[in-house]
Write a protein that holds these residues in place. Structure first.
Motif, PDB file in Angstrom:
ATOM      1  N   ALA A 191       1.300  -1.400   0.016  1.00 20.67           N
ATOM      2  CA  ALA A 191       0.160   0.104   0.431  1.00 20.67           C
ATOM      3  C   ALA A 191       0.377   1.136   0.275  1.00 20.67           C
ATOM      4  O   ALA A 191       0.965   2.214  -0.203  1.00 20.67           O
ATOM      5  CB  ALA A 191      -1.151   0.074   0.720  1.00 20.67           C
ATOM      6  N   ARG A 213       1.254   2.271  -4.030  1.00 22.59           N
ATOM      7  CA  ARG A 213       0.193   2.003  -5.245  1.00 22.59           C
ATOM      8  C   ARG A 213      -0.658   3.267  -4.487  1.00 22.59           C
ATOM      9  O   ARG A 213      -0.976   3.806  -4.842  1.00 22.59           O
ATOM     10  CB  ARG A 213      -1.268   0.943  -4.031  1.00 22.59           C
ATOM     11  N   GLU A 214      -0.743   3.323  -3.098  1.00 18.70           N
ATOM     12  CA  GLU A 214      -1.219   5.159  -2.607  1.00 18.70           C
ATOM     13  C   GLU A 214      -0.527   6.314  -3.279  1.00 18.70           C
ATOM     14  O   GLU A 214      -1.237   6.960  -3.858  1.00 18.70           O
ATOM     15  CB  GLU A 214      -1.599   5.370  -0.963  1.00 18.70           C
ATOM     16  N   SER A 242       0.965   3.980   6.571  1.00 13.88           N
ATOM     17  CA  SER A 242       0.416   2.939   5.957  1.00 13.88           C
ATOM     18  C   SER A 242      -0.291   2.528   7.903  1.00 13.88           C
ATOM     19  O   SER A 242       0.222   2.269   8.161  1.00 13.88           O
ATOM     20  CB  SER A 242       1.429   1.899   5.832  1.00 13.88           C
TER      21      SER A 242
END
Length: 583
Positions: free
Chosen positions: A144, A147-148, A158
């Motif tokens: 994440a 991806r974020e 995260s």
């Protein structure tokens, strides 16, 4: 012959004034007293619960802010480095990152690993260096924290996960996107063990009997104080016992501190308050309910003991007064019988009088009415005075409790106002009022202990031109970043940064010699320059700072002497061309 005289020497089975008085005393005094004591105890329980809830909520908010500040500071430094690297152009030589990563890990010891990935999620460099093997996966595009930032173009904190290269310790990732030319080119990421920031206030909480839980965005436990029946997550799901999770679910939707049953070891209840972190996590603070219950039991026992003593004392005093009254009446009877017994026209029946007053009724036939009326009037007056006094005492007690409660609220409000009045709202450092108090305190401590005291006078170069070109909102943002850059150069916990004017700041360095202060000043100047705050009106093309250094001497007679020397040194730095440190 006349009527026979009643015999009073044998045991009389008629009703007794003493017994009736005791019965009325119990009904009229004991029962209302117990009711009032119960009401007072209930109000105290409610007040103590309210105070505990407010104190617990305040400590929860304070603990949450501490963790937020830790994570935000780590995220901010990654944003600064990523922004600077992005402005330098396309990312080609990833080996150039080695120095940055090593410095970040040295200065911010919360990071256990740091890495840089490309736009495809392939890890190009890391700190510490990890040897590439066929078995080791060197991609992070499934994380994440990759991806974020790739999706939003913004820095990211995260949830908890388990690292692939550093064991199974629960970690939190802080990442910032690399955006050379406005296009996503990868991320700069740092991993922080949960225990690093979750235990910052652990000792403070334990000293006050508090324990803490930290829940992620999904409501899973990621940290629990020692002894709690929770197993923190390890990156693969919750390890908390099911019954503990069920106990927390209703509380997660509550907005006020409340009681959670069976959450402590041994199934003990706890008062709980929560605070939401900026990352979306929840911090739950628990205080054993037994502490308050024990205090209330002790108070109730003390109150009952006092009531018992008061009741026993009242009964003893009343009984003694009645005995004295009976003896006095008997003495009076023997005196008056000779005058009244032969002239009784309408004798009072002994059965209609209390046993103690029956002999007196036989002797005082004609005078009993007048004495009775007088006694009744006096009794009514005494009863009215007693009732008035009791009502007045209750009213005064209630007013005193209200005054105490309002006074406590006022003290809390004044303390909070004092704290806010000493902090600069924009930069988070000490304001001018706090600065004046600090210089007096540090100067006196240096005089008393003989330890050195150094000052750094800071003035942002060309800041008026910065506001004119970019606007005051950008200027406020630049001031906040400037303060963060200065704080990152201060390594001692006793060092204090204060804002004394619009773009003017002062750094207190207790225990630091003049030579050491020069080194600190140069480090501050370099950190401000490395922050790379763009300034088109500056010769450097970025925001810089001029610094004057001064150290307390034995000739100083007041605190303003060292301030004047620091200001003079600052003037020399600006006169010599700015962006420099001047002694």
């Amino acid at each position: 012959m006349g009527e026979p005289k009643p015999t009073l020497g044998r045991r009389d089975r008629r009703w007794s004034l003493q017994r009736e008085y005791v019965r009325l005393l119990v009904l009229a005094v004991l029962v209302p007293t117990l009711l009032l004591a119960g009401l007072a105890l209930w109000r105290d329980v409610h007040s103590r619960q309210q105070q505990l809830s407010e104190r617990l909520g305040a400590v929860a908010q304070f603990s949450a802010r501490t963790i937020d500040e830790f994570l935000i500071s780590h995220r901010g430094v990654l944003e600064l480095v990523a922004e600077r690297r992005s402005l330098e152009g396309p990312l080609v030589e990833y080996s150039d990152w080695a120095g940055d990563l090593a410095r970040l890990r040295k200065l911010y010891r919360g990071f256990v690993t740091l890495l840089v990935s490309d736009a495809e999620g392939v890890v190009r460099i890391s700190e510490p260096l990890l040897a590439a093997t066929p078995q080791r996966v060197r991609r992070v595009d499934d994380r994440a924290y990759f991806r974020e930032p790739a999706r939003t173009g913004a820095a990211y904190i995260s949830d908890v996960f388990r690292g692939r290269a550093q064991g199974t310790e629960p970690l939190v990732a802080v990442s910032a996107p690399l955006m050379p030319g406005g296009r996503f080119a990868g991320v700069l990421e740092g991993s922080i063990p949960v225990a690093t920031f979750a235990t910052i206030n652990e000792e403070f909480l334990l000293q006050r009997g508090y324990v803490m839980l930290l829940l992620d965005r999904n409501g899973d436990v990621i940290h629990a104080s020692a002894g709690l029946p929770f197993v923190p997550v390890s990156g693969l799901g919750t390890g908390a016992p099911a019954q503990a999770i069920r106990a927390l679910r209703p509380f997660s939707a509550a907005s006020e501190p409340t009681v959670i049953q069976g959450v402590l070891p041994g199934g003990a209840d706890a008062y709980a308050a929560k605070a939401t972190l900026q990352a979306g996590w929840q911090l739950v603070l628990l205080a054993p309910a037994e502490v308050l219950a024990r205090e209330l039991r002790l108070q109730a026992l003390t109150l009952l003991g006092l009531l018992s003593l008061v009741l026993l004392a009242g009964l003893a005093a009343s009984w003694r007064q009645l005995r004295l009254l009976t003896g006095s009446v008997n003495q009076l009877l023997h005196t008056l019988e000779r005058f009244a017994i032969e002239h009784v026209e309408q004798p009072i029946a002994p059965d209609a009088m209390p046993r103690e007053l029956a002999p007196l009724a036989l002797a005082l036939n004609e005078t009993s009415a007048r004495l009775g009326n007088a006694y009744s009037a006096i009794s009514r007056s005494l009863d009215e005075q007693t009732a008035l006094r009791a009502s007045l005492e209750i009213t005064v007690a209630e007013r005193e409790r209200e005054v105490e409660r309002r006074t406590a609220q006022l003290r809390e409000a004044v303390a909070e106002l004092e704290r806010l009045s000493r902090t600069d709202a924009l930069t988070g450092c000490a304001n001018y009022r706090a600065f004046r108090d600090l210089i007096a305190t540090f100067w006196q401590e240096a005089r008393d202990t003989g330890r050195p005291l150094s000052l750094l006078a800071l003035d942002i170069d060309h800041f008026k031109d910065f506001n004119d070109q970019y606007g005051h909102q950008s200027g406020d943002h630049a001031l906040a970043r400037f303060a963060g850059a200065v704080r990152s150069a201060l390594f001692h916990g006793s060092d204090v940064l204060a804002r004394t004017g619009g773009e003017e700041f002062m750094v207190f360095l207790p225990g630091i010699t003049f030579e050491q202060a020069l080194l600190v000043g140069e480090r501050v100047r370099q950190r401000v320059r490395d922050a790379d705050i763009v300034h088109g009106q500056s010769p450097e093309g970025r925001l810089t700072v001029s610094i004057g250094v001064a150290t307390m001497t034995v000739d100083d007679v007041e605190a303003d002497d060292i301030l004047k020397r620091a200001d003079a040194a600052l003037y020399r730095a600006k006169h010599a061309g700015r962006n420099r440190v001047s002694p």
